[in-house]
Design a protein around this motif. Structure first.
Motif, PDB file in Angstrom:
ATOM      1  N   UNK A  55       0.865  -1.172   0.000  1.00 55.23           N
ATOM      2  CA  UNK A  55       0.000   0.000   0.000  1.00 55.23           C
ATOM      3  C   UNK A  55       0.901   1.222   0.000  1.00 55.23           C
ATOM      4  N   UNK A  56       0.376   2.316  -0.501  1.00 54.92           N
ATOM      5  CA  UNK A  56       1.122   3.572  -0.492  1.00 54.92           C
ATOM      6  C   UNK A  56       0.522   4.472   0.570  1.00 54.92           C
ATOM      7  N   UNK A  57       1.373   4.927   1.482  1.00 59.68           N
ATOM      8  CA  UNK A  57       0.928   5.808   2.550  1.00 59.68           C
ATOM      9  C   UNK A  57       1.882   6.988   2.603  1.00 59.68           C
ATOM     10  N   UNK A  58       1.382   8.167   2.240  1.00 58.06           N
ATOM     11  CA  UNK A  58       2.193   9.375   2.124  1.00 58.06           C
ATOM     12  C   UNK A  58       3.374   9.105   1.214  1.00 58.06           C
ATOM     13  N   UNK A  59       4.602   9.283   1.686  1.00 61.42           N
ATOM     14  CA  UNK A  59       5.759   9.087   0.806  1.00 61.42           C
ATOM     15  C   UNK A  59       6.344   7.690   0.900  1.00 61.42           C
ATOM     16  N   UNK A  60       5.647   6.763   1.583  1.00 61.71           N
ATOM     17  CA  UNK A  60       6.173   5.405   1.742  1.00 61.71           C
ATOM     18  C   UNK A  60       5.270   4.370   1.090  1.00 61.71           C
ATOM     19  N   UNK A  61       5.890   3.281   0.623  1.00 56.84           N
ATOM     20  CA  UNK A  61       5.188   2.089   0.167  1.00 56.84           C
ATOM     21  C   UNK A  61       5.432   1.042   1.240  1.00 56.84           C
ATOM     22  N   UNK A  62       4.360   0.386   1.728  1.00 58.95           N
ATOM     23  CA  UNK A  62       4.455  -0.491   2.884  1.00 58.95           C
ATOM     24  C   UNK A  62       3.979  -1.890   2.517  1.00 58.95           C
ATOM     25  N   UNK A  63       4.805  -2.899   2.868  1.00 60.45           N
ATOM     26  CA  UNK A  63       4.488  -4.296   2.592  1.00 60.45           C
ATOM     27  C   UNK A  63       3.366  -4.761   3.520  1.00 60.45           C
ATOM     28  N   UNK A  64       2.333  -5.395   2.941  1.00 57.76           N
ATOM     29  CA  UNK A  64       1.175  -5.867   3.694  1.00 57.76           C
ATOM     30  C   UNK A  64       1.088  -7.389   3.765  1.00 57.76           C
ATOM     31  N   UNK A  65       2.170  -8.099   3.462  1.00 54.80           N
ATOM     32  CA  UNK A  65       2.162  -9.551   3.495  1.00 54.80           C
ATOM     33  C   UNK A  65       2.095 -10.017   4.947  1.00 54.80           C
ATOM     34  N   UNK A  66       1.255 -11.016   5.214  1.00 53.19           N
ATOM     35  CA  UNK A  66       1.119 -11.562   6.564  1.00 53.19           C
ATOM     36  C   UNK A  66       2.343 -12.396   6.912  1.00 53.19           C
ATOM     37  N   UNK A  67       2.865 -12.181   8.109  1.00 51.86           N
ATOM     38  CA  UNK A  67       3.994 -12.953   8.614  1.00 51.86           C
ATOM     39  C   UNK A  67       3.692 -13.372  10.049  1.00 51.86           C
ATOM     40  N   UNK A  68       4.375 -14.401  10.536  1.00 48.31           N
ATOM     41  CA  UNK A  68       4.218 -14.855  11.910  1.00 48.31           C
ATOM     42  C   UNK A  68       5.377 -14.317  12.731  1.00 48.31           C
ATOM     43  N   UNK A  69       5.064 -13.752  13.910  1.00 52.29           N
ATOM     44  CA  UNK A  69       6.150 -13.294  14.776  1.00 52.29           C
ATOM     45  C   UNK A  69       6.581 -14.430  15.702  1.00 52.29           C
ATOM     46  N   UNK A  70       7.474 -14.139  16.641  1.00 48.30           N
ATOM     47  CA  UNK A  70       8.031 -15.190  17.504  1.00 48.30           C
ATOM     48  C   UNK A  70       7.004 -15.748  18.488  1.00 48.30           C
ATOM     49  N   UNK A  72       4.005 -16.554  17.550  1.00 50.78           N
ATOM     50  CA  UNK A  72       3.053 -17.172  16.627  1.00 50.78           C
ATOM     51  C   UNK A  72       1.806 -16.315  16.414  1.00 50.78           C
ATOM     52  N   UNK A  73       1.986 -15.013  16.383  1.00 50.76           N
ATOM     53  CA  UNK A  73       0.906 -14.094  16.070  1.00 50.76           C
ATOM     54  C   UNK A  73       1.074 -13.629  14.631  1.00 50.76           C
TER      55      UNK A  73
END
Length: 110
Positions: A55-70, A72-73
């Motif tokens: 997604x593009x938010x202001x001057x940044x493009x941000x990755x929206x891919x789902x990942x699991x953290x440590x 397991x969230x």
């Protein structure tokens, strides 16, 4: 013949801060960082495959891919890229970090 006392004072733009510079430290006013004000001039739709995952938010493009953290969230990746009109860095990120390539079926994102 010109001597240093006959010359007009230099008005080089490199020594005069412009409206697009910001001082990084009050004690070091000679150290400045140029900032680019974001203003979209796009009059066309985004056609690159990477926009399925970004997604593009202001001057940044941000990755929206789902990942699991440590813990397991499931979270969004959230990697940010300074928007410069190019999709190459985003495509490299998707291939290298998420093993997502052009032509693949879209994965579920948050």
């Amino acid at each position: 013949m010109f001597t240093s006392s006959n010359r007009a004072p230099s008005t080089a733009s490199s020594t005069v801060p412009s409206a697009s510079t910001v001082s990084l430290d009050e004690d070091q006013s000679h150290v400045t960082k140029k900032i680019k004000l974001y203003k979209s001039k796009r009059k066309y739709s985004k056609t690159s495959w990477v926009w399925q995952y970004m997604i593009q938010e202001n001057e940044y493009d941000i990755c929206q891919v789902s990942v699991m953290n440590t813990q397991n969230e499931e979270l969004c990746c959230g990697q940010r890229f300074l928007h410069d009109g190019s999709t190459g860095n985003m495509a490299n990120h998707l291939r290298g970090k998420h093993d997502i390539h052009e032509g693949m079926d879209k994965v579920i994102i948050l």
